[in-house]
Design a protein around this motif. Structure first.
Motif, PDB file in Angstrom:
ATOM      1  N   VAL A 114       0.837  -1.198   0.000  1.00  0.00           N
ATOM      2  CA  VAL A 114       0.000   0.000   0.000  1.00  0.00           C
ATOM      3  C   VAL A 114       0.873   1.249   0.000  1.00  0.00           C
ATOM      4  CG1 VAL A 114      -1.709   1.319   1.304  1.00  0.00           C
ATOM      5  CG2 VAL A 114      -1.932  -1.156   1.094  1.00  0.00           C
ATOM      6  N   VAL A 115       1.888   1.265   0.832  1.00  0.00           N
ATOM      7  CA  VAL A 115       2.800   2.401   0.915  1.00  0.00           C
ATOM      8  C   VAL A 115       3.496   2.617  -0.429  1.00  0.00           C
ATOM      9  CG1 VAL A 115       4.920   3.261   2.009  1.00  0.00           C
ATOM     10  CG2 VAL A 115       3.133   2.202   3.398  1.00  0.00           C
ATOM     11  N   ASN A 116       3.960   1.542  -1.043  1.00  0.00           N
ATOM     12  CA  ASN A 116       4.622   1.655  -2.346  1.00  0.00           C
ATOM     13  C   ASN A 116       3.655   2.173  -3.412  1.00  0.00           C
ATOM     14  OD1 ASN A 116       7.046   0.746  -1.308  1.00  0.00           O
ATOM     15  ND2 ASN A 116       6.689  -1.381  -1.907  1.00  0.00           N
ATOM     16  N   PHE A 117       2.418   1.682  -3.394  1.00  0.00           N
ATOM     17  CA  PHE A 117       1.403   2.140  -4.340  1.00  0.00           C
ATOM     18  C   PHE A 117       1.152   3.635  -4.177  1.00  0.00           C
ATOM     19  CE2 PHE A 117      -3.075   3.172  -5.119  1.00  0.00           C
ATOM     20  CZ  PHE A 117      -3.168   2.845  -6.462  1.00  0.00           C
ATOM     21  N   LEU A 118       1.028   4.083  -2.933  1.00  0.00           N
ATOM     22  CA  LEU A 118       0.784   5.495  -2.672  1.00  0.00           C
ATOM     23  C   LEU A 118       1.966   6.362  -3.116  1.00  0.00           C
ATOM     24  CD1 LEU A 118      -0.947   5.219   0.803  1.00  0.00           C
ATOM     25  CD2 LEU A 118      -2.022   5.720  -1.391  1.00  0.00           C
ATOM     26  N   LYS A 119       3.180   5.896  -2.863  1.00  0.00           N
ATOM     27  CA  LYS A 119       4.363   6.650  -3.277  1.00  0.00           C
ATOM     28  C   LYS A 119       4.466   6.737  -4.794  1.00  0.00           C
ATOM     29  CE  LYS A 119       7.321   5.890   0.720  1.00  0.00           C
ATOM     30  NZ  LYS A 119       8.560   5.274   1.220  1.00  0.00           N
ATOM     31  N   ARG A 120       4.159   5.641  -5.486  1.00  0.00           N
ATOM     32  CA  ARG A 120       4.221   5.624  -6.950  1.00  0.00           C
ATOM     33  C   ARG A 120       3.192   6.553  -7.583  1.00  0.00           C
ATOM     34  NH1 ARG A 120       4.142   0.139  -6.559  1.00  0.00           N
ATOM     35  NH2 ARG A 120       2.024   0.103  -7.384  1.00  0.00           N
ATOM     36  N   ASN A 121       2.072   6.747  -6.907  1.00  0.00           N
ATOM     37  CA  ASN A 121       0.961   7.492  -7.482  1.00  0.00           C
ATOM     38  C   ASN A 121       0.660   8.812  -6.781  1.00  0.00           C
ATOM     39  OD1 ASN A 121      -0.099   5.594  -9.617  1.00  0.00           O
ATOM     40  ND2 ASN A 121      -0.004   4.236  -7.850  1.00  0.00           N
ATOM     41  N   ASP A 122       1.567   9.301  -5.969  1.00  0.00           N
ATOM     42  CA  ASP A 122       1.254  10.507  -5.198  1.00  0.00           C
ATOM     43  C   ASP A 122       0.976  11.711  -6.086  1.00  0.00           C
ATOM     44  OD1 ASP A 122       3.914  10.930  -5.909  1.00  0.00           O
ATOM     45  OD2 ASP A 122       4.497  11.723  -3.964  1.00  0.00           O
ATOM     46  N   ASP A 123       1.651  11.835  -7.227  1.00  0.00           N
ATOM     47  CA  ASP A 123       1.358  12.951  -8.133  1.00  0.00           C
ATOM     48  C   ASP A 123      -0.052  12.847  -8.696  1.00  0.00           C
ATOM     49  OD1 ASP A 123       3.719  14.467  -7.996  1.00  0.00           O
ATOM     50  OD2 ASP A 123       4.732  13.130  -9.398  1.00  0.00           O
ATOM     51  N   LYS A 124      -0.497  11.652  -8.986  1.00  0.00           N
ATOM     52  CA  LYS A 124      -1.855  11.458  -9.513  1.00  0.00           C
ATOM     53  C   LYS A 124      -2.905  11.787  -8.457  1.00  0.00           C
ATOM     54  CE  LYS A 124      -0.217   7.964 -12.665  1.00  0.00           C
ATOM     55  NZ  LYS A 124       0.138   6.582 -12.782  1.00  0.00           N
ATOM     56  N   PHE A 125      -2.662  11.344  -7.225  1.00  0.00           N
ATOM     57  CA  PHE A 125      -3.607  11.648  -6.145  1.00  0.00           C
ATOM     58  C   PHE A 125      -3.667  13.145  -5.883  1.00  0.00           C
ATOM     59  CE2 PHE A 125      -2.674   7.181  -4.572  1.00  0.00           C
ATOM     60  CZ  PHE A 125      -3.876   6.669  -5.026  1.00  0.00           C
ATOM     61  N   TYR A 126      -2.502  13.797  -5.886  1.00  0.00           N
ATOM     62  CA  TYR A 126      -2.479  15.236  -5.641  1.00  0.00           C
ATOM     63  C   TYR A 126      -3.173  15.989  -6.772  1.00  0.00           C
ATOM     64  CZ  TYR A 126      -1.042  19.899  -4.387  1.00  0.00           C
ATOM     65  OH  TYR A 126      -1.061  21.226  -4.053  1.00  0.00           O
ATOM     66  N   PHE A 127      -2.942  15.552  -8.008  1.00  0.00           N
ATOM     67  CA  PHE A 127      -3.614  16.170  -9.156  1.00  0.00           C
ATOM     68  C   PHE A 127      -5.127  16.068  -8.999  1.00  0.00           C
ATOM     69  CE2 PHE A 127      -5.525  15.510 -13.390  1.00  0.00           C
ATOM     70  CZ  PHE A 127      -5.294  16.760 -13.941  1.00  0.00           C
ATOM     71  N   ALA A 128      -5.618  14.875  -8.639  1.00  0.00           N
ATOM     72  CA  ALA A 128      -7.063  14.685  -8.437  1.00  0.00           C
ATOM     73  C   ALA A 128      -7.562  15.584  -7.308  1.00  0.00           C
ATOM     74  CB  ALA A 128      -7.375  13.220  -8.138  1.00  0.00           C
ATOM     75  N   PHE A 129      -6.817  15.668  -6.218  1.00  0.00           N
ATOM     76  CA  PHE A 129      -7.172  16.537  -5.091  1.00  0.00           C
ATOM     77  C   PHE A 129      -7.298  17.980  -5.551  1.00  0.00           C
ATOM     78  CE2 PHE A 129      -5.347  19.449  -1.887  1.00  0.00           C
ATOM     79  CZ  PHE A 129      -6.303  19.327  -0.881  1.00  0.00           C
ATOM     80  N   ARG A 130      -6.287  18.471  -6.286  1.00  0.00           N
ATOM     81  CA  ARG A 130      -6.282  19.863  -6.742  1.00  0.00           C
ATOM     82  C   ARG A 130      -7.447  20.152  -7.678  1.00  0.00           C
ATOM     83  NH1 ARG A 130      -2.125  20.498 -10.489  1.00  0.00           N
ATOM     84  NH2 ARG A 130      -3.739  20.961 -12.008  1.00  0.00           N
TER      85      ARG A 130
END
Length: 132
Positions: free
Chosen positions: A4-20
């Motif tokens: 889960v941690v690795n998945f979140l680290k790999r996709n943090d830019d995508k999650f932040y983009f969605a948040f923004r």
């Protein structure tokens, strides 16, 4: 757990983009309610009022945040509007957001603090401007 941690680290830019984009879009919708009467809102009678100014900042600031254009500046003005809304509209009804109707103002303020800290990040128009 490590997966889960690795998945979140790999996709943090995508999650932040969605948040923004989500925060900016919803904030722009609040502004559209005030300025144009959209989404079941009531349009302001005069744009030269605090309510009109708030609608302007919400609509255009929200679009700027969603598109990643001057994100920190838009988040700063958005945070100022949320502080103003909190003081003028919500605190007179009580301090607890659930009791005074200030849940959205509190959540937007918290989101703007994140946007102030991180800016546009990977995907946004700010990156195109900074390349030139």
């Amino acid at each position: 757990m490590q997966r889960v941690v690795n998945f979140l680290k790999r996709n943090d830019d995508k999650f932040y983009f969605a948040f923004r984009v989500i925060i900016g879009s919803i904030f722009a919708m609040y502004g559209a309610q005030k300025l144009f009467g959209a989404f079941g809102g009531t349009a302001v009678e005069t744009y030269f009022s605090l309510f009109g100014l708030a609608g302007f900042i919400e609509f255009f600031g929200g679009l700027m945040i969603a598109f990643g254009l001057f994100t920190r500046l838009a988040a700063f003005f958005g945070a100022c509007v949320m502080i103003g809304a909190w003081i003028k509209v919500h605190i007179p009804k009580g301090l607890i957001p659930l009791a005074n109707g200030g849940e959205a103002a509190a959540l937007f303020f918290a989101a703007f603090l994140v946007l102030l800290a991180f800016g546009t990040r990977k995907w946004g128009l700010d990156n195109l401007l900074n390349k030139n």
